[in-house]
Design an enzyme around this catalytic site. Structure first.
Site, PDB file in Angstrom:
ATOM      1  CB  SER A 107      -0.865  -0.012   1.269  1.00 46.90           C
ATOM      2  OG  SER A 107      -1.411   1.257   1.514  1.00 46.90           O
ATOM      3  CE1 TYR A 130      -6.577   4.221  -1.153  1.00 45.75           C
ATOM      4  CE2 TYR A 130      -4.507   4.528   0.011  1.00 45.75           C
ATOM      5  CZ  TYR A 130      -5.738   3.905  -0.111  1.00 45.75           C
ATOM      6  OH  TYR A 130      -6.116   2.977   0.803  1.00 45.75           O
ATOM      7  CB  THR A 156      -7.078   2.170  -4.440  1.00 47.59           C
ATOM      8  OG1 THR A 156      -6.236   1.054  -4.157  1.00 47.59           O
ATOM      9  CG2 THR A 156      -8.316   2.092  -3.571  1.00 47.59           C
ATOM     10  CE  LYS A 252      -7.825  -3.373  -2.905  1.00 44.15           C
ATOM     11  NZ  LYS A 252      -8.334  -2.235  -2.136  1.00 44.15           N
ATOM     12  CG  HIS A 276     -11.388   0.171   0.414  1.00 47.12           C
ATOM     13  ND1 HIS A 276     -10.747   0.854  -0.576  1.00 47.12           N
ATOM     14  CD2 HIS A 276     -10.553   0.228   1.483  1.00 47.12           C
ATOM     15  CE1 HIS A 276      -9.593   1.317  -0.128  1.00 47.12           C
ATOM     16  NE2 HIS A 276      -9.444   0.942   1.120  1.00 47.12           N
TER      17      HIS A 276
HETATM   18  C1  LIG Z   1      -6.808  -2.395   7.804  1.00 50.51           C
HETATM   19  C2  LIG Z   1      -7.056  -2.227   6.340  1.00 50.51           C
HETATM   20  C3  LIG Z   1      -6.326  -1.282   5.632  1.00 50.51           C
HETATM   21  C4  LIG Z   1      -6.501  -1.151   4.259  1.00 50.51           C
HETATM   22  N1  LIG Z   1      -5.713  -0.271   3.555  1.00 50.51           N
HETATM   23  C5  LIG Z   1      -5.829  -0.224   2.217  1.00 50.51           C
HETATM   24  C6  LIG Z   1      -4.950   0.573   1.456  1.00 50.51           C
HETATM   25  O1  LIG Z   1      -4.041   1.202   1.978  1.00 50.51           O
HETATM   26  N2  LIG Z   1      -5.131   0.601   0.105  1.00 50.51           N
HETATM   27  C7  LIG Z   1      -6.120  -0.097  -0.517  1.00 50.51           C
HETATM   28  O2  LIG Z   1      -6.257  -0.036  -1.737  1.00 50.51           O
HETATM   29  N3  LIG Z   1      -6.956  -0.875   0.190  1.00 50.51           N
HETATM   30  C8  LIG Z   1      -6.829  -0.971   1.523  1.00 50.51           C
HETATM   31  N4  LIG Z   1      -7.640  -1.797   2.229  1.00 50.51           N
HETATM   32  C9  LIG Z   1      -8.624  -2.640   1.514  1.00 50.51           C
HETATM   33  C10 LIG Z   1      -7.988  -3.976   1.136  1.00 50.51           C
HETATM   34  O3  LIG Z   1      -7.028  -3.813   0.136  1.00 50.51           O
HETATM   35  C11 LIG Z   1      -9.039  -4.968   0.632  1.00 50.51           C
HETATM   36  O4  LIG Z   1      -9.787  -4.375  -0.389  1.00 50.51           O
HETATM   37  C12 LIG Z   1      -9.961  -5.444   1.743  1.00 50.51           C
HETATM   38  O5  LIG Z   1      -9.252  -5.666   2.937  1.00 50.51           O
HETATM   39  C13 LIG Z   1     -10.637  -6.734   1.326  1.00 50.51           C
HETATM   40  O6  LIG Z   1     -11.537  -7.162   2.290  1.00 50.51           O
HETATM   41  P1  LIG Z   1     -11.201  -8.239   3.417  1.00 50.51           P
HETATM   42  O7  LIG Z   1     -10.415  -7.522   4.457  1.00 50.51           O
HETATM   43  O8  LIG Z   1     -12.542  -8.644   3.888  1.00 50.51           O
HETATM   44  O9  LIG Z   1     -10.403  -9.341   2.775  1.00 50.51           O
HETATM   45  C14 LIG Z   1      -7.475  -1.948   3.600  1.00 50.51           C
HETATM   46  C15 LIG Z   1      -8.193  -2.896   4.328  1.00 50.51           C
HETATM   47  C16 LIG Z   1      -7.995  -3.047   5.683  1.00 50.51           C
HETATM   48  C17 LIG Z   1      -8.764  -4.104   6.428  1.00 50.51           C
END
Ligand SMILES: Cc1cc2nc3c(=O)[nH]c(=O)nc-3n(C[C@H](O)[C@H](O)[C@H](O)COP(=O)(O)O)c2cc1C
Length: 387
Positions: A107, A130, A156, A252, A276
């Site tokens: 990320s 982002y 994203t 994404k 997300h």
């Molecule tokens: C704690 C946390 C931080 C996240 N940070 C980002 C991020 O920095 N960039 C991003 O594109 N998605 C981020 N996401 C979304 C994840 O990439 C992903 O889409 C999501 O966790 C999928 O769902 P799941 O946790 O149920 O597997 C984050 C998710 C979580 C849980």
């Protein structure tokens, strides 16, 4: 070594070992958390067809995601602040993914920098950005990712503005954590976590601090998002980022058929059907519900992946059987990381792999590339008859 039989075991350990602020950051969705909850519930509504007396020997879960060999169709999703769940967390997760043979996505909001992760791994990883206002900063990020030999850029597209997670506000989420009476009292109960954190120098947003200009509070995710993210993003700008990068691009955060068509038109190499993890639009449909309509619209034009709600190999199998070409996990591996560091991420991957492999066999298949809709029992009107 604790006995880990399922992802839920890792989550229990994780909760005990990591400060409340970071557990809450992971284990929450936006506002009422309806979409967060439904992401998993909707997987449970799909059932599998048991088949018998078929040859189950010599099975394989190997396949490709965006042309890259993977030992199973599961990528580690980009997760911000991973280096706060466990010291040097991004490096640990990337190494576990490399050994297991699955892609790791770093990320922009990571603690370890692009260079840190590149230095400690050999398999090219994917880099997530982002869409920020500052083109110069974006260009520099792309240059750094290219120099680190990242093999794909993940853009994203569902976070121009930040969905509110109540607990992050209450906890005053920041990296490193701000020292308040409550946070200190809680951290004092997490001694191994604290000792590891004291030993590492990586406690700040490694891709941002020292690289981005004019950030008033670089420790705060919320203030950086409000100041730097581009609320006026459109498809032309996405196409421009794709051109600036010049390599493979994954979009994404696509959850709508019309958006999926646009994503295919701009020439994305893959899209991730995702909300997300229920952290953005509360009230949006779960990703698994939106998968079929999106596949029907663009499945022959662009590689379609899915994330949000995956907690088991059965969930991976369901998404693959519906037609996805890959899945991504976020929380499932973060639980492992917080619970047991690199070994915990490996354990999360092992658990999911075993569940995927055994469940595939019990459904009468030997090759994950061959599973299809035939093994699924999907309730009528699953994708919804919405007006
Ligand atoms: C704690 C946390 C931080 C996240 N940070 C980002 C991020 O920095 N960039 C991003 O594109 N998605 C981020 N996401 C979304 C994840 O990439 C992903 O889409 C999501 O966790 C999928 O769902 P799941 O946790 O149920 O597997 C984050 C998710 C979580 C849980």
């Amino acid at each position: 070594m604790p006995v880990i039989t399922e992802i839920e075991d890792l989550k229990r350990l994780y909760r005990r070992r990591v400060p409340r602020m970071f557990y809450d950051y992971t284990e929450s969705g936006s506002w009422s958390e309806q979409t967060f909850r439904e992401n998993s519930w909707d997987f449970d509504r799909i059932r599998l067809r048991q088949r018998i007396a078929v040859d189950m020997a010599n099975r394989t879960t190997k396949t490709k995601m965006i042309g890259e060999d993977v030992s199973m169709p599961v990528a580690l999703a980009p997760v911000g602040l991973t280096g706060m769940q466990s010291a040097d967390g991004e490096i640990k997760a990337a190494r576990a993914a490399e050994t297991f043979g699955v892609p790791f996505t770093l990320s922009t909001m990571s603690i370890c920098s692009i260079e840190d992760v590149a230095e400690h791994t050999t398999r090219p990883f994917w880099f997530q950005v982002y869409t920020l206002k500052d083109d110069d900063f974006m260009r520099r990020l792309f240059d750094r990712a290219r120099a680190a030999k990242c093999s794909a850029l993940v853009i994203t597209v569902d976070l121009q503005v930040l969905g509110q997670r109540h607990k992050d506000i209450v906890n005053g989420l920041s990296a490193p954590p701000k020292l308040t009476t409550t946070s200190i009292a809680n951290m004092m109960t997490k001694v191994p976590w604290g000792l590891e954190m004291l030993r590492t120098k990586r406690r700040f947003f490694g891709n941002i601090v020292g690289h981005a200009k004019g950030v008033s509070d670089p420790s705060s995710l919320a203030s950086w998002t409000a100041e730097a993210f581009d609320p006026s993003l459109d498809w032309n700008r996405i196409a421009k980022f794709k051109e600036m990068w010049g390599g493979k691009v994954i979009l994404k955060g696509v959850l709508d058929v019309e958006d999926a068509k646009k994503a295919a038109e701009v020439g994305a190499d893959a899209i991730v059907v995702s909300n997300h993890g229920g952290r953005q639009l509360d009230g949006a449909l779960s990703s698994i519900r939106m998968l079929e309509p999106i596949l029907q619209a663009v499945g022959d034009k662009v590689e379609v992946h899915l994330d949000s709600g995956i907690r088991s190999g059965q969930d991976v199998l369901k998404a693959m059987a519906m037609g996805a070409r890959g899945t991504w996990i976020g929380r499932a591996y973060v639980y492992g990381l917080g619970a047991m560091g690199e070994a915990g991420v490996t354990r999360a991957l092992e658990v999911i792999h075993k569940e995927l492999d055994t469940t595939m066999a019990l459904c009468g298949h030997r090759d994950v590339e061959e599973v299809d809709r035939d093994i699924l029992l999907v309730p009528k009107g699953f994708s919804g008859d919405w007006a």
